[in-house]
Design a protein around this motif. Structure first.
Motif, short mmCIF file in Angstrom:
data_model
loop_
_atom_site.label_atom_id
_atom_site.label_comp_id
_atom_site.label_asym_id
_atom_site.label_seq_id
_atom_site.Cartn_x
_atom_site.Cartn_y
_atom_site.Cartn_z
N LEU A 36 0.84 -1.20 0.00
CA LEU A 36 0.00 0.00 0.00
C LEU A 36 0.87 1.24 0.00
O LEU A 36 1.87 1.31 0.73
N GLN A 37 0.47 2.23 -0.78
CA GLN A 37 1.20 3.49 -0.86
C GLN A 37 0.25 4.64 -0.48
O GLN A 37 -0.96 4.50 -0.53
N GLU A 38 0.85 5.79 -0.14
CA GLU A 38 0.08 6.97 0.30
C GLU A 38 -0.88 6.60 1.43
O GLU A 38 -2.08 6.91 1.41
N VAL A 39 -0.34 5.92 2.43
CA VAL A 39 -1.12 5.54 3.62
C VAL A 39 -0.98 6.68 4.64
O VAL A 39 0.14 7.03 5.02
N TRP A 40 -2.09 7.23 5.08
CA TRP A 40 -1.99 8.36 6.02
C TRP A 40 -1.60 7.87 7.41
O TRP A 40 -1.89 6.75 7.81
N SER A 41 -0.92 8.77 8.12
CA SER A 41 -0.55 8.50 9.51
C SER A 41 -0.75 9.77 10.32
O SER A 41 -0.74 10.89 9.78
N THR A 42 -0.95 9.62 11.62
CA THR A 42 -1.01 10.73 12.56
C THR A 42 -0.19 10.35 13.78
O THR A 42 0.36 9.24 13.86
N ALA A 62 6.45 1.67 6.93
CA ALA A 62 7.60 2.53 6.62
C ALA A 62 7.12 3.96 6.49
O ALA A 62 6.45 4.30 5.51
N PRO A 63 7.45 4.85 7.44
CA PRO A 63 7.08 6.25 7.28
C PRO A 63 7.89 6.90 6.17
O PRO A 63 9.05 6.54 5.92
N ALA A 64 7.27 7.84 5.49
CA ALA A 64 7.95 8.61 4.45
C ALA A 64 7.69 10.09 4.73
O ALA A 64 6.95 10.44 5.65
N ALA A 65 8.32 10.96 3.94
CA ALA A 65 8.10 12.40 4.11
C ALA A 65 6.92 12.84 3.26
O ALA A 65 6.61 12.24 2.22
N LEU A 66 6.25 13.89 3.71
CA LEU A 66 5.19 14.48 2.90
C LEU A 66 5.81 15.22 1.73
O LEU A 66 6.70 16.06 1.92
N PRO A 67 5.41 14.92 0.49
CA PRO A 67 5.96 15.65 -0.66
C PRO A 67 5.73 17.15 -0.51
O PRO A 67 4.67 17.59 -0.05
N PRO A 68 6.71 17.97 -0.86
CA PRO A 68 6.57 19.43 -0.69
C PRO A 68 5.34 20.01 -1.37
O PRO A 68 4.72 20.93 -0.84
N ASP A 109 13.48 17.14 -2.72
CA ASP A 109 13.67 16.23 -1.60
C ASP A 109 12.30 15.78 -1.09
O ASP A 109 11.70 16.39 -0.22
N GLU A 110 11.79 14.70 -1.68
CA GLU A 110 10.45 14.21 -1.36
C GLU A 110 10.45 13.14 -0.28
O GLU A 110 9.39 12.75 0.20
N GLY A 111 11.59 12.62 0.09
CA GLY A 111 11.64 11.59 1.13
C GLY A 111 11.04 10.26 0.69
O GLY A 111 10.42 9.55 1.50
N ARG A 112 11.22 9.89 -0.57
CA ARG A 112 10.67 8.63 -1.06
C ARG A 112 11.46 7.43 -0.49
O ARG A 112 12.68 7.51 -0.32
N VAL A 113 10.73 6.32 -0.23
CA VAL A 113 11.36 5.14 0.35
C VAL A 113 10.83 3.89 -0.33
O VAL A 113 9.84 3.92 -1.06
N ALA A 114 11.50 2.77 -0.06
CA ALA A 114 11.00 1.44 -0.44
C ALA A 114 10.96 0.59 0.82
O ALA A 114 11.80 0.74 1.72
N LEU A 115 9.99 -0.31 0.89
CA LEU A 115 9.79 -1.16 2.06
C LEU A 115 9.91 -2.62 1.64
O LEU A 115 9.27 -3.06 0.68
N TYR A 116 10.73 -3.37 2.37
CA TYR A 116 10.91 -4.81 2.15
C TYR A 116 10.29 -5.56 3.32
O TYR A 116 10.40 -5.15 4.48
#
Length: 274
Positions: A36-42, A62-68, A109-116
């Motif tokens: 799943l991608q673009e999963v919201w978190s608080t 896997a937390p990622a950064a919010l795109p600017p 700098d969007e903070g993109r990641v990959a999760l294994y």
């Protein structure tokens, strides 16, 4: 074995109603493993925790950064710690997980990641990956750098089991793009020498609708007006006995549920020989 990938469109649109629709689609599809991608978190938790609890699935996060470029779309009423990330949900335990920051190249700098996630499936471990690549329409060069890093992660963590690696995600690129060809390694030199990864959609029935960014979806009104496929399930080559061979592939989440479309993206579901 059934795999699913889906971009859940963060908390855009009627997100609370969409959450119920997303849950309904996943319950109906019954995937064994999904990315799943673009999963919201608080600060209090994230959507993947809710989905895992509702569906009785194991979870890696896997937390990622919010795109600017999202900043102007975040409402003033947003809860504390509002963020985004990737998730893996699995019917079977997750033995190991790891997060890889992806290169930005010459992009923002969007903070993109990959999760294994290493899935403890009954027939042996399944190396599973999910990611969300740079979204800029002219950002092919950035995505090429990102798929090189992703391909190396796959090579390093694919393990020695019978089941091939399964890589899912929103690649923000069309099938004939440089980055998809580079990642696959069949139509051009592979990102990792000797590693070929198959686009599961090559096994779709002829004429089957393929767009995961589909103009039938009302959330896309006012966009490019194009039907394109940007969400993928890739697999390594099947074993000699057929383990990991793609049996079928199709879209899901391709219509409204109780009057609301679940996401701006459609899901992809692939069944592989176990």
């Amino acid at each position: 074995m059934r795999f699913l990938t889906w971009n859940l469109w963060w908390r855009f649109g009627p997100w609370e109603r969409r959450q119920a629709a997303i849950t309904a689609v996943l319950r109906a599809e019954q995937p064994d493993v999904c990315g799943l991608q673009e999963v919201w978190s608080t600060a209090e938790g994230h959507l993947a925790e809710h989905l895992a609890a509702e569906l009785g699935l194991h979870l890696a996060w896997a937390p990622a950064a919010l795109p600017p470029h999202w900043s102007e779309r975040i409402p003033a009423s947003a809860p504390p710690g509002l963020g985004v990330g990737l998730a893996v949900l699995s019917r079977w335990p997750i033995e190991e997980s790891a997060v890889l920051p992806l290169p930005r190249g010459d992009g923002p700098d969007e903070g993109r990641v990959a999760l294994y996630a290493r899935i403890a499936a009954p027939g042996g471990p399944v190396p599973f990956f999910t990611t969300h690549l740079h979204s800029g329409p002219a950002g092919s060069g950035v995505r090429c750098a990102q798929v090189r890093a992703l391909a190396r992660m796959v090579a390093d963590r694919r393990g020695g089991g019978a089941f091939p690696p399964v890589i899912t995600g929103d690649f923000n690129a069309e099938p004939d793009s440089d980055e998809i060809r580079l990642f696959g390694g069949r139509l051009t030199a592979p990102a990792v020498p000797g590693q070929m990864l198959l686009d599961a959609w090559r096994y779709a029935e002829p004429g089957q609708p393929s767009a995961t960014w589909d103009t039938a979806n009302p959330y896309l009104a006012g966009g490019l007006g194009l039907n394109i496929r940007v969400d993928y399930i890739h697999t390594g080559l099947p074993a000699a006995d057929g383990t990991g061979r793609v049996r079928s592939v199709r879209r899901a989440g391709d219509g409204p549920v109780d009057g609301v479309w679940p996401s701006d993206h459609l899901a992809v579901v692939a069944e592989l020989e176990a």
